[in-house]
Scaffold this motif. Structure first.
Motif, PDB file in Angstrom:
ATOM      1  N   ASN A 198       0.825  -1.209   0.000  1.00  0.00           N
ATOM      2  CA  ASN A 198       0.000   0.000   0.000  1.00  0.00           C
ATOM      3  C   ASN A 198       0.860   1.259   0.000  1.00  0.00           C
ATOM      4  O   ASN A 198       0.500   2.266  -0.613  1.00  0.00           O
ATOM      5  CB  ASN A 198      -0.934  -0.007   1.210  1.00  0.00           C
ATOM      6  CG  ASN A 198      -2.040  -1.039   1.097  1.00  0.00           C
ATOM      7  OD1 ASN A 198      -2.391  -1.468  -0.003  1.00  0.00           O
ATOM      8  ND2 ASN A 198      -2.593  -1.448   2.223  1.00  0.00           N
ATOM      9  N   GLN A 199       2.009   1.201   0.664  1.00  0.00           N
ATOM     10  CA  GLN A 199       2.893   2.367   0.734  1.00  0.00           C
ATOM     11  C   GLN A 199       3.549   2.679  -0.605  1.00  0.00           C
ATOM     12  O   GLN A 199       3.975   3.810  -0.839  1.00  0.00           O
ATOM     13  CB  GLN A 199       3.959   2.153   1.804  1.00  0.00           C
ATOM     14  CG  GLN A 199       3.407   2.203   3.226  1.00  0.00           C
ATOM     15  CD  GLN A 199       4.390   1.729   4.272  1.00  0.00           C
ATOM     16  OE1 GLN A 199       5.525   1.352   3.972  1.00  0.00           O
ATOM     17  NE2 GLN A 199       3.959   1.738   5.527  1.00  0.00           N
ATOM     18  N   THR A 200       3.643   1.693  -1.491  1.00  0.00           N
ATOM     19  CA  THR A 200       4.262   1.914  -2.802  1.00  0.00           C
ATOM     20  C   THR A 200       3.291   2.503  -3.815  1.00  0.00           C
ATOM     21  O   THR A 200       3.698   2.854  -4.927  1.00  0.00           O
ATOM     22  CB  THR A 200       4.815   0.605  -3.380  1.00  0.00           C
ATOM     23  OG1 THR A 200       3.725  -0.271  -3.701  1.00  0.00           O
ATOM     24  CG2 THR A 200       5.763  -0.078  -2.407  1.00  0.00           C
ATOM     25  N   GLY A 201       2.018   2.583  -3.469  1.00  0.00           N
ATOM     26  CA  GLY A 201       1.022   3.061  -4.427  1.00  0.00           C
ATOM     27  C   GLY A 201       0.339   1.947  -5.182  1.00  0.00           C
ATOM     28  O   GLY A 201      -0.577   2.194  -5.970  1.00  0.00           O
ATOM     29  N   SER A 202       0.772   0.705  -4.957  1.00  0.00           N
ATOM     30  CA  SER A 202       0.071  -0.442  -5.517  1.00  0.00           C
ATOM     31  C   SER A 202      -1.167  -0.727  -4.668  1.00  0.00           C
ATOM     32  O   SER A 202      -1.315  -0.187  -3.570  1.00  0.00           O
ATOM     33  CB  SER A 202       0.985  -1.668  -5.535  1.00  0.00           C
ATOM     34  OG  SER A 202       2.135  -1.434  -6.304  1.00  0.00           O
ATOM     35  N   VAL A 203      -2.048  -1.576  -5.174  1.00  0.00           N
ATOM     36  CA  VAL A 203      -3.233  -1.969  -4.419  1.00  0.00           C
ATOM     37  C   VAL A 203      -3.288  -3.485  -4.310  1.00  0.00           C
ATOM     38  O   VAL A 203      -2.687  -4.204  -5.116  1.00  0.00           O
ATOM     39  CB  VAL A 203      -4.531  -1.432  -5.058  1.00  0.00           C
ATOM     40  CG1 VAL A 203      -4.540   0.081  -5.068  1.00  0.00           C
ATOM     41  CG2 VAL A 203      -4.707  -1.977  -6.452  1.00  0.00           C
ATOM     42  N   CYS A 204      -4.012  -3.956  -3.308  1.00  0.00           N
ATOM     43  CA  CYS A 204      -4.101  -5.387  -3.032  1.00  0.00           C
ATOM     44  C   CYS A 204      -5.495  -5.925  -3.344  1.00  0.00           C
ATOM     45  O   CYS A 204      -6.495  -5.209  -3.260  1.00  0.00           O
ATOM     46  CB  CYS A 204      -3.780  -5.673  -1.574  1.00  0.00           C
ATOM     47  SG  CYS A 204      -2.108  -5.230  -1.067  1.00  0.00           S
ATOM     48  N   MET A 205      -5.516  -7.196  -3.673  1.00  0.00           N
ATOM     49  CA  MET A 205      -6.761  -7.912  -3.925  1.00  0.00           C
ATOM     50  C   MET A 205      -6.615  -9.332  -3.380  1.00  0.00           C
ATOM     51  O   MET A 205      -5.515  -9.900  -3.401  1.00  0.00           O
ATOM     52  CB  MET A 205      -7.063  -7.972  -5.424  1.00  0.00           C
ATOM     53  CG  MET A 205      -8.166  -8.951  -5.811  1.00  0.00           C
ATOM     54  SD  MET A 205      -8.368  -9.094  -7.609  1.00  0.00           S
ATOM     55  CE  MET A 205      -9.669  -7.913  -7.851  1.00  0.00           C
ATOM     56  N   ILE A 206      -7.703  -9.895  -2.893  1.00  0.00           N
ATOM     57  CA  ILE A 206      -7.754 -11.322  -2.562  1.00  0.00           C
ATOM     58  C   ILE A 206      -8.616 -12.016  -3.597  1.00  0.00           C
ATOM     59  O   ILE A 206      -9.709 -11.547  -3.912  1.00  0.00           O
ATOM     60  CB  ILE A 206      -8.349 -11.569  -1.165  1.00  0.00           C
ATOM     61  CG1 ILE A 206      -7.536 -10.865  -0.077  1.00  0.00           C
ATOM     62  CG2 ILE A 206      -8.417 -13.074  -0.872  1.00  0.00           C
ATOM     63  CD1 ILE A 206      -8.160 -10.965   1.317  1.00  0.00           C
ATOM     64  N   ILE A 207      -8.114 -13.117  -4.136  1.00  0.00           N
ATOM     65  CA  ILE A 207      -8.934 -14.017  -4.948  1.00  0.00           C
ATOM     66  C   ILE A 207      -8.837 -15.404  -4.319  1.00  0.00           C
ATOM     67  O   ILE A 207      -7.747 -15.962  -4.190  1.00  0.00           O
ATOM     68  CB  ILE A 207      -8.480 -14.086  -6.413  1.00  0.00           C
ATOM     69  CG1 ILE A 207      -8.631 -12.726  -7.086  1.00  0.00           C
ATOM     70  CG2 ILE A 207      -9.300 -15.133  -7.178  1.00  0.00           C
ATOM     71  CD1 ILE A 207      -8.297 -12.731  -8.562  1.00  0.00           C
ATOM     72  N   SER A 208      -9.981 -15.927  -3.928  1.00  0.00           N
ATOM     73  CA  SER A 208     -10.001 -17.176  -3.169  1.00  0.00           C
ATOM     74  C   SER A 208     -11.118 -18.090  -3.656  1.00  0.00           C
ATOM     75  O   SER A 208     -12.136 -17.622  -4.174  1.00  0.00           O
ATOM     76  CB  SER A 208     -10.216 -16.864  -1.680  1.00  0.00           C
ATOM     77  OG  SER A 208     -10.416 -18.042  -0.927  1.00  0.00           O
TER      78      SER A 208
END
Length: 227
Positions: A110-120
């Motif tokens: 998150n600090q790098t400007g990227s975003v996270c997602m979960i796929i499960s």
């Protein structure tokens, strides 16, 4: 067939959930919670869950049958009631199994400007509850058919299991009209090999024996996370 790339897009880092972000399978914990805390099923329900999970680890789970089984104790409850159960379950029970390394990695991303997602391959209602707890904006799981504000016990659309994760990610990226670019995928399971092969940067976390063999053959990054 590769996940599309766009140099103007926001980097998207994707995580599997069960035994990747957390040290347990969330569905198994949920089923224990339904029995022990909510008193909605008995011990035979847990035993049946074990039989289904044995097939999952072999890569041979009948997902339709598993989802139908999983929702059996909840058929009388509304979607809002089940969502409330799920959020309380994550806070009270599942949160203790989140890897500290997972929390740190999410914060770094998150600090790098990227975003996270979960796929499960877990039901969306549980995936979203865990994503909310972790502060992850995007979560995709096995979607459920709805009728009269209740879950019917049937899967809706393409289930996010094995190659279905690739299909669902592509659908999601297309719906975002090029805003995001999938860059990394973290997983522990050989069931996720199709999506690991699609992203530029696959990362194996506490890999199962079959996935470790693939990772060594392909020189993929491997990490061991502990509680």
């Amino acid at each position: 067939m590769q996940i599309p790339s766009n140099n103007q897009s926001i980097p998207l880092v994707i995580f599997d959930m069960d035994e990747t972000l957390i040290a347990k399978d969330l569905s198994v914990l949920w089923h224990d919670y339904l029995v022990k805390e909510l008193k909605l099923a008995d011990s035979s329900f847990v035993e049946e869950d074990k039989r289904h999970m044995e097939q999952y680890y072999l890569g041979a789970m009948d997902l339709d049958a598993y989802i139908s089984f999983s929702l059996t104790p909840l058929r009388q409850y509304t979607i809002e009631q089940i969502d409330a159960f799920a959020e309380q379950f994550v806070a009270d029970e599942a949160a203790q199994y989140i890897y500290p390394d997972a929390i740190r990695r999410i914060q770094e991303i998150n600090q790098t400007g990227s975003v996270c997602m979960i796929i499960s391959a877990t039901m969306t209602l549980l995936v979203r509850a865990m994503a909310k707890h972790l502060g992850i904006d995007f979560a995709e799981g096995v979607n459920l058919e709805i009728a009269d504000n209740h879950y019917t016990g049937k899967i809706s659309g393409v289930p996010s299991y094995q190659n279905g994760k690739v299909i669902r990610l592509r659908q999601w990226l297309e719906s975002q009209q090029g805003r995001y670019e999938a860059t990394h995928f973290y997983s522990d399971s050989i069931n996720d090999l199709p999506l690991l092969l699609e992203v530029p940067n696959p990362v194996v976390i506490n890999g199962c024996e079959k996935l470790v063999a693939e990772a060594e053959k392909r020189n993929w990054v491997q990490e061991q996370w502990v509680l």
